[in-house]
Write a protein that holds these residues in place. Structure first.
Motif, PDB file in Angstrom:
ATOM      1  N   ALA A 152       4.647  -2.118   6.910  1.00 28.34           N
ATOM      2  CA  ALA A 152       3.294  -2.608   7.343  1.00 28.34           C
ATOM      3  C   ALA A 152       2.573  -4.297   6.504  1.00 28.34           C
ATOM      4  O   ALA A 152       1.915  -4.473   6.752  1.00 28.34           O
ATOM      5  CB  ALA A 152       2.216  -1.710   7.122  1.00 28.34           C
ATOM      6  N   GLY A 153       3.973  -5.240   5.854  1.00 29.38           N
ATOM      7  CA  GLY A 153       3.431  -5.936   5.899  1.00 29.38           C
ATOM      8  C   GLY A 153       2.805  -6.483   3.694  1.00 29.38           C
ATOM      9  O   GLY A 153       2.554  -6.947   2.901  1.00 29.38           O
ATOM     10  N   PHE A 154       2.603  -4.870   3.614  1.00 33.50           N
ATOM     11  CA  PHE A 154       2.224  -4.827   2.396  1.00 33.50           C
ATOM     12  C   PHE A 154       3.656  -5.165   0.867  1.00 33.50           C
ATOM     13  O   PHE A 154       4.719  -5.064   1.108  1.00 33.50           O
ATOM     14  CB  PHE A 154       2.397  -3.210   1.835  1.00 33.50           C
ATOM     15  N   VAL A 155       2.841  -5.731  -0.240  1.00 29.60           N
ATOM     16  CA  VAL A 155       3.683  -6.489  -0.928  1.00 29.60           C
ATOM     17  C   VAL A 155       2.887  -5.036  -2.384  1.00 29.60           C
ATOM     18  O   VAL A 155       1.586  -4.613  -2.378  1.00 29.60           O
ATOM     19  CB  VAL A 155       3.582  -7.776  -1.534  1.00 29.60           C
ATOM     20  N   SER A 156       3.778  -5.111  -3.423  1.00 28.30           N
ATOM     21  CA  SER A 156       3.464  -3.904  -4.708  1.00 28.30           C
ATOM     22  C   SER A 156       2.202  -4.937  -5.273  1.00 28.30           C
ATOM     23  O   SER A 156       2.204  -5.973  -5.679  1.00 28.30           O
ATOM     24  CB  SER A 156       4.063  -3.865  -5.971  1.00 28.30           C
ATOM     25  N   GLY A 157       1.050  -3.536  -5.774  1.00 25.93           N
ATOM     26  CA  GLY A 157      -0.414  -4.531  -6.516  1.00 25.93           C
ATOM     27  C   GLY A 157       0.282  -5.119  -7.833  1.00 25.93           C
ATOM     28  O   GLY A 157      -1.393  -5.470  -7.851  1.00 25.93           O
ATOM     29  N   HIS A 158       1.771  -4.485  -8.361  1.00 29.74           N
ATOM     30  CA  HIS A 158       1.561  -4.612  -9.561  1.00 29.74           C
ATOM     31  C   HIS A 158       0.550  -3.744 -10.347  1.00 29.74           C
ATOM     32  O   HIS A 158      -0.215  -4.343 -11.734  1.00 29.74           O
ATOM     33  CB  HIS A 158       1.731  -5.523  -9.895  1.00 29.74           C
ATOM     34  N   ALA A 159      -0.048  -2.241  -9.963  1.00 33.01           N
ATOM     35  CA  ALA A 159      -1.394  -2.327 -10.359  1.00 33.01           C
ATOM     36  C   ALA A 159      -0.654  -1.413 -12.086  1.00 33.01           C
ATOM     37  O   ALA A 159      -1.234  -0.784 -12.987  1.00 33.01           O
ATOM     38  CB  ALA A 159      -2.036  -0.897  -9.805  1.00 33.01           C
ATOM     39  N   TYR A 160       0.148  -1.149 -11.781  1.00 35.38           N
ATOM     40  CA  TYR A 160       1.405  -0.767 -13.636  1.00 35.38           C
ATOM     41  C   TYR A 160       1.721  -1.997 -14.783  1.00 35.38           C
ATOM     42  O   TYR A 160       2.437  -1.714 -15.518  1.00 35.38           O
ATOM     43  CB  TYR A 160       2.287   0.001 -13.072  1.00 35.38           C
TER      44      TYR A 160
END
Lengths: 814, 113
Positions: free
Chosen positions: A622-630
């Motif tokens: 769907a075009g998302f990449v990781s939000g690096h929330a970690y």
């Protein structure tokens, strides 16, 4: 009242320090013009060796940047050599034809390196070791590899040799007399030094007399008088300096070895002062920084009507070669009226010698363990009668008056007038007074206020002990606290040595820095991994096993061992298609909780580890990449709706947030980094408690940083106002890169900025466009390696072992 | 997968040492029990129940160092050899015998007492 026209010839450390005193005492009294033959501002020449060895950069040794001259209204003519002084007309003229009239003239032409008159001395590849040009030429030669021959085994020569060795060259030192540094060390200490340098792979040849430098078009070797030929692609001459007196001599001033001055630094012409290495006072010329700074203080005092006088004192010598500790002060030649006390500890490679005359110390040499140097020097300077402690004198201060003292107690016991920093002549009482009166708590504060430990830095340990003694537990010894139980080194020291020694893997760091454990621990390994990622982009290969699980599997581990997944939502924007994809993933994987985070994103909580790759695959579709929330990296850029929708918004804060996030995402940092952009001073995105916050105003973009809203709550500091989005982005990236290069692992921006000083950050990021651009360029380079989506890498199979059990056994089958 | 018996307990071949990254771990499910199989930097193999004695954190996800693993939830350090918490912490997790034959890993099917 008309200002005094002060013209200075030379822009080295001595006149620089004189101006500091002058501007402090009488900020408005002088109209200053400086002529500098070097095309540069004033830099810390005694730090050239760390620049050569890679432990420091040129930028970090600048004392006064261009803005300093501008701020004080100084006219600085860079790259202009003064060719004549007209003492009658009171003018000087430069080689570029610029002339300036003076009421008072200060000659600070320094000294020239001595070049021994052998054939071949003019060949390309033969350098002195004097200024930044020399260092740059040596660095260029080191890049080509080969052998360097250093002629001269004194302080400078050995520092040059160690630096070139650190840069990977084979190095031979030629020294005329039988032992190294024979002007400062006795033969025994010289021998220990030779052994230590030999152990680092530097070849030492004492008693070596140079006959000729060989080569046709450039240097190829050195021939000794005994016929030996040593190949060389670089020859460094470091055999001494001599005062540069040409100009003074031509102007008819009195000159012996140096320009003769009285104890007020005034030459034979009352309108002309001289100071620095070119000046001769009391029959002596000086080359170490402490007496030169003393001259600066005296000259400034005289210029403002005082009557200060220069007095000779013995200056200790220290070698700035990492790992070779030696300290020497005073006179230690043999003589019939002298006695000596010697301590040798072969196992530790330590040696001490104290020379006494009439029961008073007149000289001391310490090698290996130099902690007592200041104490011996203090006894020497005060002429203390040591007959009462002769038995234990050589063991040092800790053995005087009973039990062993720890270093802090030892410093606490020193009298107030003990000199702590030799370079800057700062005594204990002044440091303690500054700490208590100004409420200083960090080493950098103490450096800024007292200049102690701010030059060569060899007294840093002493200053830190003094801070501990003065502040007790209130001294936050971040700078000296070791990284973890595996090493006594602190984060700053480890970062410096990674760069200095060119260490490019975790095993290399542990080997070279003598880690006490075989494989590190959960504290140091993630830190080292980050430092290597940040320092060697494109070269260092990330070590997944040295990352915390969150970063290793790119999701947040939760209390029950499941994970939460946060896709990036650029600047907080989303769309129907994205929301639909998230909803589908939540249903398909039976994800129990979906929540909007504090950073304007959607968090899917309770994902099983083995489902992670499939979840990411769907989100990636769907075009998302990781939000690096970690991540210890860039996380969110929070925004408000700004001028696009808001009736108060002054700028497109959402658009800028999206641009910033698209530019910065993927970068690893010492700790997490969160941004916000608010469209007006109402600050709906809460930019003023973020690591970096931008508040849009009518006239542009106000950049804030160093805020916190976690364990600590702290409003931001204002970095400054810029006009355009492009500038805002460049400043932000440069700031983050400076933090990436200097921050300690897990140290948030607000703590880093407090440690290095807000003023330093402002100077480098906002006021110095060149430096800002360099940080920015290094960030951009790093991003070419960092900006890849970790989720798609995992989906395509990277580390797939992480997500599948090794085996599934059924106990009942056995 | 083959199971076989020896004098003390039943062992199962669960894979090879090359299936586990150095200083890393992989899990083996054994019915309801998750067993974490660790490989140290010097290629020794250990097996522990994948539960930290503190709050049940998955030890297999921790950082492996010096014969220990640091739990990813609250940084307890557990000895791979004994399963016991080190330092000031107190508690232990079950250990499983594990043998290397060549590069093949044999895991005991029953925890040590």
């Amino acid at each position: 009242m008309a200002k005094t026209r002060l013209v200075i010839v030379g822009n080295g450390m001595a006149p620089g320090r004189m101006l500091e005193h002058l501007f402090e005492a009488a900020p408005e009294a002088f109209d200053v013009t400086i002529f500098n033959a070097e095309p540069r501002v004033n830099y810390d020449r005694i730090m050239l060796s760390p620049v050569l060895s890679g432990e420091k950069t040129y930028d970090s040794i600048v004392i006064h940047g261009d803005d300093w001259y501008a701020r004080h209204g100084v006219t600085l003519h860079k790259g202009q050599r003064v060719t004549g002084i007209d003492r009658v007309a009171r003018t000087v003229t430069s080689d570029a034809g610029v002339s300036a009239a003076y009421d008072t003239l200060v000659i600070a032409t320094g000294s020239d390196p001595f070049i021994i008159p052998v054939p071949g001395r003019d060949l390309p590849g033969v350098r002195a070791y004097r200024d930044l040009d020399d260092v740059e030429a040596m660095l260029a030669a080191a890049d080509r590899g080969g052998r360097a021959v250093v002629i001269g085994g004194g302080l400078l020569g050995l520092e040059a040799a160690a630096g070139l060795r650190a840069r990977g060259m084979d190095v031979t030192v030629l020294h005329l007399t039988p032992t190294l540094m024979d002007r400062q060390l006795d033969p025994a200490a010289g021998y220990l030094l030779e052994k230590a340098l030999t152990a680092r792979g530097i070849e030492i040849r004492c008693g070596a007399d140079t006959k000729a430098i060989l080569g046709d078009t450039r240097v190829t070797g050195v021939e000794l008088k005994d016929g030996t030929v040593i190949d060389a692609s670089l020859v460094v001459m470091a055999v001494g300096i001599r005062p540069n007196t040409l100009l003074a001599r031509a102007a008819g001033l009195e000159v012996n070895r140096g320009i003769v001055v009285d104890d007020g630094m005034v030459t034979s012409d009352p309108a002309i002062l001289s100071l620095g290495e070119c000046a001769e006072v009391g029959g002596r010329v000086y080359g170490l920084v402490a007496p030169l700074y003393d001259m600066a203080r005296v000259a400034a005092d005289r210029l403002t009507g005082g009557d200060a006088a220069f007095r000779h004192s013995e200056v200790p010598t220290k070698l700035k070669v990492t790992g070779c500790d030696l300290y020497s002060v005073g006179d230690f030649a043999d003589g019939p009226d002298r006695e000596e006390i010697v301590l040798r500890d072969a196992a530790r490679g330590a040696y001490r010698r104290v020379v006494l005359k009439d029961n008073r110390i007149i000289g001391a040499v310490l090698y290996g363990d130099t902690a007592d140097g200041a104490w011996f020097n203090d006894l020497l300077k005060k002429g203390v009668d040591v007959s009462g402690m002769r038995e234990t004198l050589i063991f040092g201060q800790a053995f005087q008056g009973g039990g062993q003292m720890d270093p802090v107690a030892a410093v606490a016991a020193l009298p107030d007038d003990t000199e702590i920093c030799g370079c800057n002549g700062v005594c204990k009482g002044r440091v303690v007074a500054a700490i208590t009166e100004k409420g200083l708590t960090s080493l950098d504060d103490v450096r800024a206020h007292t200049k102690a430990s701010a030059s060569c830095g060899s007294c840093t340990g002493l200053v830190e002990n003094l801070m501990s003694a003065t502040l007790g537990d209130a001294f936050n010894a971040n700078a000296v606290k070791s990284m973890c139980g595996c090493t006594p080194l602190g984060h700053g020291e480890v970062r410096r040595l990674i760069k200095a020694k060119g260490l490019k893997s975790i095993p290399a760091v542990m080997q070279e820095l003598e880690w006490s454990t075989s494989g590190g621990c959960a504290k140091c390994r993630p830190a080292l991994n980050y430092y290597l990622v940040a320092d060697w982009p494109g070269e260092y290969e990330d070590d997944g096993q040295s990352r915390f699980i969150n970063e290793r599997v790119h999701a947040n581990i939760q209390k029950d061992g499941t994970y939460s997944v946060v896709p990036r939502m650029w600047g907080g924007l989303t769309s129907a298609q994205e929301l639909r994809a998230i909803a589908d993933v939540v249903e398909k994987f039976d994800i129990p909780t979906v929540k909007v985070t504090g950073g304007q994103r959607i968090d899917m909580l309770g994902v099983k580890k083995e489902d992670l790759p499939a979840v990411w695959a769907d989100l990636g579709q769907a075009g998302f990449v990781s939000g690096h929330a970690y991540a210890k990296g860039l996380r969110t850029v929070k925004t408000c709706v700004g001028s696009q929708w808001c009736r108060f918004g002054t700028q497109d804060s959402t658009g800028l947030g999206v641009k910033l996030e698209r530019f910065l995402w993927g970068s690893w940092t010492p700790a997490k980094v969160k941004l916000a952009v608010s469209g007006c001073p109402r600050n709906c995105a809460e930019a003023t408690c973020k690591d970096v916050g931008i508040v849009c105003v009518d006239s542009g973009y106000e950049i804030h940083y160093a805020g916190a809203a976690g364990l600590d709550i702290k409003g931001t500091e204002v970095l400054g106002l810029v006009k355009t989005e492009e500038e805002a982005i460049e400043v932000t990236a440069a700031l983050i890169q400076m933090y990436r290069e200097q921050g300690y692992y897990l140290e948030r921006i607000y703590k880093w900025a407090r440690r290095v000083g807000y003023q330093v950050v402002r100077e480098q990021i906002l006021e110095d466009a060149g430096k800002r651009r360099e940080y920015y360029d290094r960030f951009v380079l790093s991003q070419t390696f960092a900006q890849s989506d970790p989720w798609s890498e995992r989906v395509s199979g990277k580390d797939k072992h992480e997500f599948k059990p090794l085996a599934a056994l059924q106990p009942e089958l056995v | 997968m083959t199971a076989h018996t020896d004098t003390r307990a039943a062992y199962a071949i669960v894979g090879t040492i090359d299936d586990i990254p150095a200083q890393g771990a992989r899990c083996v499910t054994m019915g309801e029990t998750r067993v974490a199989v660790f490989r140290t930097a010097d290629d020794r193999i250990f097996a522990l129940e994948d539960r930290c004695p503190h709050r049940g954190g998955p030890l297999s996800q921790g950082i492996v160092h010096d014969g220990c693993v640091t739990c990813p939830l609250h940084n307890w350090v557990i000895s791979l050899q004994s399963g016991r918490a080190t330092g000031a912490d107190d508690g232990a997790t079950c250990t499983f015998d594990v043998r290397l034959e060549g590069r093949t890993i044999h895991l005991a099917m029953r925890a040590n007492d």
